[in-house]
Design a protein around this motif. Sequence first.
Motif, PDB file in Angstrom:
ATOM      1  N   ASP A 110       0.869  -1.183   0.000  1.00 15.50           N
ATOM      2  CA  ASP A 110       0.000   0.000   0.000  1.00 15.50           C
ATOM      3  C   ASP A 110       0.906   1.233   0.000  1.00 15.50           C
ATOM      4  N   VAL A 111       0.719   2.102  -0.988  1.00 14.25           N
ATOM      5  CA  VAL A 111       1.604   3.263  -1.146  1.00 14.25           C
ATOM      6  C   VAL A 111       0.773   4.544  -1.155  1.00 14.25           C
ATOM      7  N   HIS A 112       1.162   5.501  -0.339  1.00 15.64           N
ATOM      8  CA  HIS A 112       0.506   6.818  -0.368  1.00 15.64           C
ATOM      9  C   HIS A 112       1.535   7.867  -0.754  1.00 15.64           C
ATOM     10  N   VAL A 113       1.293   8.537  -1.864  1.00 19.68           N
ATOM     11  CA  VAL A 113       2.228   9.545  -2.392  1.00 19.68           C
ATOM     12  C   VAL A 113       1.620  10.924  -2.142  1.00 19.68           C
ATOM     13  N   GLY A 114       2.175  11.618  -1.182  1.00 21.77           N
ATOM     14  CA  GLY A 114       1.634  12.946  -0.831  1.00 21.77           C
ATOM     15  C   GLY A 114       2.774  13.828  -0.366  1.00 21.77           C
ATOM     16  N   ASP A 115       2.558  14.567   0.733  1.00 21.59           N
ATOM     17  CA  ASP A 115       3.677  15.404   1.237  1.00 21.59           C
ATOM     18  C   ASP A 115       4.685  14.540   1.995  1.00 21.59           C
ATOM     19  N   GLU A 116       4.356  13.255   2.135  1.00 18.77           N
ATOM     20  CA  GLU A 116       5.361  12.259   2.505  1.00 18.77           C
ATOM     21  C   GLU A 116       5.040  11.003   1.698  1.00 18.77           C
ATOM     22  N   LEU A 117       6.013  10.084   1.655  1.00 24.40           N
ATOM     23  CA  LEU A 117       5.791   8.794   0.972  1.00 24.40           C
ATOM     24  C   LEU A 117       5.579   7.760   2.051  1.00 24.40           C
ATOM     25  N   CYS A 118       4.398   7.133   2.044  1.00 25.81           N
ATOM     26  CA  CYS A 118       4.106   6.129   3.062  1.00 25.81           C
ATOM     27  C   CYS A 118       3.942   4.772   2.383  1.00 25.81           C
ATOM     28  N   ILE A 119       4.778   3.814   2.827  1.00 29.51           N
ATOM     29  CA  ILE A 119       4.761   2.468   2.225  1.00 29.51           C
ATOM     30  C   ILE A 119       4.405   1.481   3.323  1.00 29.51           C
ATOM     31  N   SER A 120       3.370   0.664   3.073  1.00 31.48           N
ATOM     32  CA  SER A 120       2.984  -0.394   4.025  1.00 31.48           C
ATOM     33  C   SER A 120       3.039  -1.730   3.314  1.00 31.48           C
ATOM     34  N   LEU A 121       3.762  -2.682   3.909  1.00 32.62           N
ATOM     35  CA  LEU A 121       3.840  -4.046   3.354  1.00 32.62           C
ATOM     36  C   LEU A 121       3.004  -4.942   4.257  1.00 32.62           C
ATOM     37  N   ILE A 122       1.899  -5.446   3.702  1.00 31.48           N
ATOM     38  CA  ILE A 122       0.886  -6.133   4.510  1.00 31.48           C
ATOM     39  C   ILE A 122       0.885  -7.623   4.183  1.00 31.48           C
ATOM     40  N   THR A 123       1.276  -8.432   5.155  1.00 31.89           N
ATOM     41  CA  THR A 123       1.289  -9.900   5.016  1.00 31.89           C
ATOM     42  C   THR A 123       0.099 -10.453   5.773  1.00 31.89           C
TER      43      THR A 123
END
Length: 282
Positions: free
Chosen positions: A132-145
Amino acid sequence: MEQLSESARLVHRNNIDLIEIDNRWSTATISLFGGHILSYVPKSDGRDRLWVSDAAIMDGSKAIRGGIPICWPWFGDLHGQADTSLPSHGYVRNQTWRIIHIQESDTGTQLQLAPSCVQGKGFLGEASLLLDVHVGDELCISLITKNLGDASLSYTAALHTYFAVDDIKHTELTGLSGEYKDKTQQFAIFQTPEPYRFSAETDRVHLCQPSSLSINNNDKHTLVHSEGHDSIVVWNPWADKSTSMADMTNEGFRNMLCVETAVTTTKVVAPNEKHVIVQRIR
Ligand code: TA6
């Protein structure tokens, strides 16, 4: 070229598909080969937070050297199998991923990607994997198992992020403390140095779980926030290794530093449970 959403388009380059995002807050490039974020540039300063090797192989034949490789379902050679042919850092960074969902929000562009084949040689679990990737005023990456099976599953992993630095010899890392295992010294245990600077090959598994770190070079500070991890891996190959790697230029080591949000001690996930590793970059 295919327009995927207001800010995202799909382009095909050198045999791989790239998602190019350009929204109000930032631009980003994500390769569907590997589910691999290659670039993240906030519009506030126009500085790419990520580094990709000038010699990176970008045709889908090998994991891309740089950006954020997804190491799963094991980190390094931590697969627990006798089979020495299993690929370093797992197998999903060598697969073509697919787009599950893209949406624009009032804080940025949200994407979900999944690898083409989660099961693989060396992994005994039954799982789903989502990036899950959120591209905004920060880059947030979540790896969900998520464990889809009836038995517990075990895995290790890392968001193996290659950060861009002006000059590794004038870079300091702040926010780490305690012990680390030094891969260049047969994993002997040492204390985190203060100040944390770089003057030789560095390959360390820090056993602490700081939530926030900062990569500082000159007046530039890259902030790294981590969740769900049990360690932070710090790596710079330095000159000899840089020269020996076909997908690194001889001087490539000078402008990169890997700071990886990782699970390097086996994580057990119960049936129907999930585990999430998060890295936020600004
Ligand atoms: O994360 C550090 C590390 O495990 C190093 O030991 C080095 O092997 C690096 O990853 C790069 O691995 P790769 O398989 O991408 O060449």
